[in-house]
Scaffold this motif. Sequence first.
Motif, PDB file in Angstrom:
ATOM      1  N   ASP A   1       0.790  -1.232   0.000  1.00  0.00           N
ATOM      2  CA  ASP A   1       0.000   0.000   0.000  1.00  0.00           C
ATOM      3  C   ASP A   1       0.822   1.282   0.000  1.00  0.00           C
ATOM      4  OD1 ASP A   1      -2.279  -1.477  -0.075  1.00  0.00           O
ATOM      5  OD2 ASP A   1      -2.917  -1.065   1.988  1.00  0.00           O
ATOM      6  N   GLN A   2       2.132   1.170   0.225  1.00  0.00           N
ATOM      7  CA  GLN A   2       2.945   2.389   0.169  1.00  0.00           C
ATOM      8  C   GLN A   2       2.890   3.040  -1.213  1.00  0.00           C
ATOM      9  OE1 GLN A   2       4.157  -0.674   0.879  1.00  0.00           O
ATOM     10  NE2 GLN A   2       6.207  -1.010  -0.001  1.00  0.00           N
TER      11      GLN A   2
ATOM     12  N   TYR B   1       0.249   3.658  -2.889  1.00  0.00           N
ATOM     13  CA  TYR B   1      -0.840   4.641  -2.875  1.00  0.00           C
ATOM     14  C   TYR B   1      -0.361   5.976  -2.323  1.00  0.00           C
ATOM     15  CZ  TYR B   1      -4.174   0.842  -3.749  1.00  0.00           C
ATOM     16  OH  TYR B   1      -4.880  -0.215  -4.293  1.00  0.00           O
ATOM     17  N   ALA B   2       0.426   5.909  -1.279  1.00  0.00           N
ATOM     18  CA  ALA B   2       0.941   7.143  -0.680  1.00  0.00           C
ATOM     19  C   ALA B   2       1.947   7.826  -1.603  1.00  0.00           C
ATOM     20  CB  ALA B   2       1.584   6.838   0.668  1.00  0.00           C
TER      21      ALA B   2
ATOM     22  N   LYS C   1      -8.149   5.981  -0.747  1.00  0.00           N
ATOM     23  CA  LYS C   1      -7.280   4.907  -0.262  1.00  0.00           C
ATOM     24  C   LYS C   1      -5.881   5.446   0.039  1.00  0.00           C
ATOM     25  CE  LYS C   1      -5.827   0.583   0.328  1.00  0.00           C
ATOM     26  NZ  LYS C   1      -6.258  -0.274   1.459  1.00  0.00           N
TER      27      LYS C   1
ATOM     28  N   THR D   1      -3.853   5.591   3.761  1.00  0.00           N
ATOM     29  CA  THR D   1      -2.514   5.097   4.110  1.00  0.00           C
ATOM     30  C   THR D   1      -1.725   6.151   4.879  1.00  0.00           C
ATOM     31  OG1 THR D   1      -1.521   5.833   2.008  1.00  0.00           O
ATOM     32  CG2 THR D   1      -2.465   3.619   2.066  1.00  0.00           C
TER      33      THR D   1
END
Length: 543
Positions: A224-225, A227-228, A350, A354
Motif C-alpha cells: 500500500d505504500q 498509494y501514498a 485509499k 494510508t
Amino acid sequence: MRPMDFTSLSFAALLCAACSSQPPATWSYEDAKERTPLAPDHAYPELFEAVQRQGIFTDQKHFVDALPKRDPAKIRADYLALHERDGFDLKGFVQDNFIESGEAQSPPPKPGAPIEAHIDSLWPVLSRTYREVPQYSSLLPLPQPYVVPGGRFREMYYWDSYFTMLGLEHSGDKDQVRQMTDNFAYMIDTYGHIPNGNRTYYLSRSQPPFFAYMVELQARIEGDQAYARYLPQLQREYAYWMDGAQTLKPGAAARHVVKLADGSVLNRYWDASATPRQESWLQDIKTAAQAPDRTRQEVWRDLRAGAESGWDFSSRWLGDGKRLETIRTTAIVPVDLNSLMYHLERTIAKGCETLRDVSCVQAYGQRADRRQQAIERHLWKADGGYYVDYDWQLDRQRPDLTAAALFPLYTGLASNEHARRTAEAVRGGLLRAGGLATTQVSNGQQWDEPNGWAPLQWVAVEGLDRYQQGDLAAQIGQRFLQQVQNLYRKEDKLVEKYNVSGQGQGGGGGEYALQDGFGWTNGVTLKLLEKYGANASKARTGE
C-alpha cells in the motif's frame, strides 16, 4: 529516403542519420518544464498544410512523426521562399529536410512458438528508452523505459499502457511496471495531466484516466505504500479532470466538467484545441466540410474529444449514429469515463487512508458517493436494464447498449441488481461468437460492430466476475481468446482489434489500416490465458 523507426535506434545512430552541416542538439525529460518544441502544425504551418492536403504520405500521422534535420524555422523560411517557383518538388523538399519515421515492427514468432512465448519475446521489441530526444522531434522524452503498442503507434499511449502493464506483470517484468507508472507520474507533474501519448501534438488532451489502476497494480506488487507515493499525482490528475467545477452553474459545462440541472457534477471528454488533429488533419478537414450547419471549430473539437475517449470513432458520439460529421462528443456524459472517475476518487481516498488523513478520506469518499448516485440517477436505463451515456445538452439518455455499460461493474459502483440486469442485457445484445462486440451498430467506424477490442474484453470479464456472473465472463473471455489464437495460428501475429463475428479475422474500419503488435492485445491475452488456461481452447463459438 528510406523510412526508419528512429525510436528503435541508438541516439548515436540517429545523429548520424540526421546529420547535415550541424547535427541536431537534444532536449531531455529534465528540460520539459522549461521548453517543449512546437508541434509540427505550429512550427512550419504552411509546409504542414501542403504536405497533409496533398497526401504526400498515405498515413497523415507519418509526417507529424518525421524528424526535421535542422531548425524548423529555417525549413519554413526556405519553403516559403521556394514553394511558388516553377518545378518546386514538395515531396523532394520533404525528403531533403526530414527523416521519416518507420513502423514499430513486430517480428513473426519462431516456428511452433506458443502464443505466450511469442508475446514474452515481443516486450523487448516494443520497448523504448528515450530520456532525451533530438531537439526538433515531436516525441516527448520520458525518464524511464516504456512499451509502445506497435505499428504506426511508435510512442507510449495512456490507456493502452495499463493493459500492456498487466501483461508485463504477468511476464514477470515488475520493474517495467514501476517504470511506466513513474513515467505517467512524471507527465502529470510536468504537463499537469497525462497526454493522449508522448508527442507534442497530443498535449491538448488526455485519455481514459487509468492512472489510478496503474497505481493499484503497483500496490499489488509492492504494497500500500504505492498509494501514498503516487497520491500527489493522483490528486493532480483529478484536479485536471475537475477543473472549472467549482464555479459551474446547473445546465452548463466547462472543459471536462458538466453540471446537470439537478446539480449533479459529472465528466465529459474534451480537448483544449479546436483545430484539426495533426495526425488526421486531412480527414478532419473533410469531415468538417460535410457539416455545413455547424462551425468547423465545433466539429474539430468534438473529433478531438472523441480521440480523447479512446473510442475514435464510435456511434456513441454521433448525433445520428451513422455519419461522422454529426459527432457531438462534448455534449455527451460517458458512463465509462465517470466510472473511471469514481474509481479515481476511491483510489485517492485509499491513498489518504494510508497517510491517516481522515478529512481527505472523507472528502473523496463523499465525492465518490455523490458520483455513484448521479450515475445511477442519470446513466442507468431502467427500461432496458443497462448503463448508458447521457446527452446533457438534450437532457436525455442515449439509449444504445454498448460495451461501456460494463464499466460500472468493473469499478464496483453498480448495485448487485443492476449488475445482474446488465449481464442479461449484454448476453442478449453484445455477446458474439468471438467475444464482446463494442456496440450493436455497424457503420464502418472501428469502435462499432463487428469489432471487439482487448481492453473492453478485460473490463467485461473482470466486471462480470466481480458480481458473480462468471459464466458470462468466461464466455466472453474464452471466445475472444480463441479468436486471438485463431488469427495467430493463421497469420503469425497479434493485432489491435478483432472481428468478433467468429471468422478468425482482424478488425476493420476507421482511419488507418489494421495494426500489428500489439501492446494491449498482448497484455490481455496473457491475462486471459492465466485466467482460463486450457479451457480457452474449449470456448464455445456459437450461441
